[in-house]
Design an enzyme around this catalytic site. Sequence first.
Site, PDB file in Angstrom:
ATOM      1  CB  SER A  48      -0.869   0.143   1.130  1.00 27.12           C
ATOM      2  OG  SER A  48      -1.639   0.908   1.149  1.00 27.12           O
ATOM      3  CG  ASP A  88      -6.808  -2.682  -4.102  1.00 26.75           C
ATOM      4  OD1 ASP A  88      -7.295  -1.750  -3.171  1.00 26.75           O
ATOM      5  OD2 ASP A  88      -5.344  -2.518  -3.970  1.00 26.75           O
ATOM      6  CG  HIS A 138      -5.835  -2.402  -0.088  1.00 26.00           C
ATOM      7  ND1 HIS A 138      -5.170  -1.511  -1.376  1.00 26.00           N
ATOM      8  CD2 HIS A 138      -5.046  -1.745   0.574  1.00 26.00           C
ATOM      9  CE1 HIS A 138      -4.309  -0.562  -0.778  1.00 26.00           C
ATOM     10  NE2 HIS A 138      -4.226  -0.675   0.269  1.00 26.00           N
TER      11      HIS A 138
END
Lengths: 371, 261
Positions: free
Chosen positions: B93, B215, B243
Site C-alpha cells: 500500500s 482493490d 487490498h
Amino acid sequence: MSEIRPTEDLADLYENAPCGYVSLSPDARIVKVNRTLADWLGISAVQLLGRPIFELLSFGGRIAYETHLAPLLRLQGFVHEIALDLLRSDGTKIPVIANAAEKRGSAGQHHFTRLTLFKAVDRRTYERSLVEARVKAEAAARAEQDAATLREQFIAVLGHDLRNPLAAIAAGVRMLEEGEALSERGRLITREMGAGAARASALIDDVLDFARGRLGGGLPISPDRKQPLTPVLAQVVAEVRAIFPDRSIEEHFALEEPIYCDRARIGQLAQNLLSNAVTHGAPDIPIKVEAVTDESCFVFSVANGGEPIPAAAMAQLFQPFFRGAVRKSQHGLGLGLFIVSEIAKAHGGTMTVSSGEEETRFTFTMPLAAQ
Amino acid sequence: MVLTRNNVNVSGSGSRAMMFAHGFGCDQHMWGSVARAFEPDFRVVLFDHVGAGRSDLSAYDPAKYGSLEGYADDVVEIGNALGLTNAVFVGHSVSAMIGALATLKAPGMFADLVMVGPSPRYIDDEGYFGGFSRSQVEELLEFLAENHLGWSAAMAPAIMGNPDRPELGEALTNSFCNTDPDIAREFARVTFLSDNRADLPNIKARTLVLQCREDIIAPPSVGEYVHERISNSRFVMLNATGHCPNLSAPEEVTAAIRAFV
C-alpha cells in the site's frame, strides 16, 4: 386445560433478531443476510445476495474495512465494537455498531466473515457530540492559553517600559533634594515623591519577576560561591531595621560559608519574608530571623507573632496575586510570596509555612550542592 | 536507537536482505506468513512505522512525518543501521511509495522493489483516476475519529514495549495493528493526500508491481499507471481480491515475489 407453551424458533430468531446479521464470503460478498438487516436497508434479502459489502458502507467505512478490519480479522479472527454507517437504498445512513468474526475451517481456511450489527442512532449521535465537544474544548483551551501568554507578555513589556520614565522621576527628585534650596514643605513633598518612586520601582520589579517566572518556565538565577551569604542577610535585616526602628528583630546566623546560591535572589527572598513579618506580625512581639546550615541543607526562616494565618488562606499563600482576605489595606500586588517560592524553586529548594497561636514561621530549605 | 524506534526485527539468513514494510492501518504482523516463507534464504527485516505497532510513539514528530519523505527517511536510517546493500524492499500500500522514495534517497541500498497495491496519488485529478475524492478522504478521517479500534490511552505503555510489564500486552483487545488514533489520523491524511506521480519516472530499481482484483484503495488502473511510469518494472495481476493479498493470499504473494527475485 393447559396452555401450549411457545417454543423458540431458531430460523425465526435469525431472520427477525433484534439485530442485523450478515455473512460474507472471503472476497467480501454477501452470502446470507437476515430480514432485520434487509428491512433496515430497504432492500430485499434476495437482492442483497452476491453484492460486495462495500456497496452498503459509507466511503470511510469501506476504506477502513480494507485497511483496518480485513487485516485484523485475518490476523486475530475477530473485531469488536466498530462504528459504521450503512447506506440505505434511498442514500440515507444508518449508524450501527458492529462485531465481526471469521468462520474458519478446521485447517484455518477462511469460510465466512460474520457480522452482527446493532442500530446505534442515539449512541453514535452522543459519541459524535462528545468528539465535537472535545475538539471545541481543546480549541478553547488553546485560545485561553494564547491569551494568557499574551497578557503576561504585555505585563512584562509594560513593566519594563515603565522603568525608564520612573528612573527619570526618581533622578529628578534626587536632583531637587540635593541641588535646590527647598522650603520645609518642598522637602516633605520630594521625600514623599522619592518614597513613592521607590515603591513603584519595587512593584515593577515584582511584576517583571512574575512575568519572567511564568513565561520563561521559572525565575532565572545565577548561582555561585564567590562571596559569603551572611553579609547579604545582615544587610537586609539592617535595612528593615532602619525603616522600622521601633520593631524588634532578633537574628541568628550560623552558616558554613560559602553557599552555592544566587545571593541577590536569596537577599530578595529574605527581604520579602521580613517585610511580610513586619506588616502582618504583632508589633510587640520580636521577629526572629534564622539562617543555619547542617551537612546537607541551608535553612532560612522568619517568624513573627500575632494572629495565625487562617487555614483557608494557607493553601493559596504562594499563588500569584494572592492577598490575605483579612486585611484589605495592604500595598503590593500579592506577588511577594509567589516570587519567594519561585526563588526557592529555582534553587532546588522548598518554602514551607507553619502558623499557630505561638508564631507564624516561613521556612526556606535548600539542599547544599555537593563538592 | 533507530532499531527500537521502529521496532525492527531481523530473522532468517541469506546473502541478501529483504525488508518488508506495512501500509496504513496495520503493523508488521501483516507480513508474518510471507516474511516467514523467505527466512530460509533471505535476511528478513520487519519494522513498524513510527506511530504503529510497537514503535516508539514518543519519536513521532508531526513535521517530519507530515509527508511520506519522513517515513522514507526512516527506511533509509534502518537500512544504514543494518548496513543493507543490494537488498529487496517489499512495501504494501502506501509503503510501496515510501520504499520507492527510499530507493531515490539511498541508491544501492535496495536493488529490487516490490510494490504491493501501490498508488502514487489516491485523489482523482485532471486526466488521472486515483479512485478517491477529497470529501471521501474527509469521510475516512471522520471514521477514524469515531473508531479507535481497541486503542485506549492505557494501552500506550504496552504498545511502546514494556518488557517488565507483560500483562499490559496481554490486556489488549486487538493485539495486532494497534495505532495511536491521533497519529493514525495524521498518517491517513499524509497517505491519502500524497501525490508522488512525478517521482515514478526517476525510479531506477528493478520493480515488481503486484496488483489485486477488486482493490478499492488501489484500483488496477492505478497499478498499471505505476508500471507504465517505472521503466524497469514488471506488472503482475494476482488472483487475490481486496487490498491485503499478503493476508488473504500469502502463498500467491510469496510465489510472485520469489519468481521476481
